[in-house]
Design an enzyme around this catalytic site. Structure first.
Site, PDB file in Angstrom:
ATOM      1  CB  CYS A  34      -0.993   0.009   1.160  1.00 30.67           C
ATOM      2  SG  CYS A  34      -0.296   0.300   2.785  1.00 30.67           S
ATOM      3  CG  ASP A  36       0.225   4.537   3.199  1.00 26.36           C
ATOM      4  OD1 ASP A  36       0.755   5.494   2.616  1.00 26.36           O
ATOM      5  OD2 ASP A  36      -0.948   4.186   3.000  1.00 26.36           O
ATOM      6  CB  CYS A  59      -1.059   8.855   0.663  1.00 22.80           C
ATOM      7  SG  CYS A  59      -2.095   8.091   1.928  1.00 22.80           S
ATOM      8  CB  CYS A 103      -4.190   6.097   6.322  1.00 21.63           C
ATOM      9  SG  CYS A 103      -3.704   6.040   4.593  1.00 21.63           S
TER      10      CYS A 103
END
Length: 142
Positions: A34, A36, A59, A103
């Site tokens: 992903c 992150d 992000c 997130c």
């Protein structure tokens, strides 16, 4: 994709960015899939999180959730930090797009990973207290 003013603020002006060289607990979570990766540093004194810093590669939502999560545990007890949920982080940011909920899960897991490290350094098995910090389930769907 529409972000709330709070998400944009925490992304543009993240709080508690950096490292704590003599941290009592350090936790890193993330998933290259992903994109992150979050690292949290905790300074704990007498059961209180005196300081918390983070470094996040990811992000805008990942940076915003990391920033908000640190704000929500700084100055609070370990018990308060253990009860932090990704839903509380999302609510504090006035929401996140569905595709960015993972997130907030990572932010919760990063705090718990740092607490897990803190307990290990104290010679205490963290799993009964912190739980099992697995991979971000939401990231598997990406």
């Amino acid at each position: 994709m529409l972000y709330s003013d709070k998400v944009l603020d925490h992304f543009s002006n993240p709080r508690n960015v950096g490292e704590i060289p003599d941290a009592d607990g350090v936790g890193e979570v993330g998933n290259a899939k992903c994109g992150d990766i979050m690292k949290m540093y905790l300074k704990i004194n007498g059961g209180i999180i005196e300081d918390v810093k983070f470094k996040t590669f990811g992000c805008g939502a990942a940076i915003a959730t990391s920033s908000m999560a640190t704000e929500m545990v700084k100055g609070h007890t370990i018990e308060d930090a253990l009860s932090l949920t990704n839903k509380a982080v999302v609510e504090a940011l006035d929401g996140l797009p569905t595709s960015k909920i993972h997130c907030s899960v990572l932010a919760e897991q990063a705090i718990k990973a740092a607490l897990s490290d803190y307990y290990k350094k104290q010679g205490i098995d963290p799993e009964p207290i912190v739980g099992n910090i697995g991979e971000c389930e939401a990231c598997h769907d990406l």
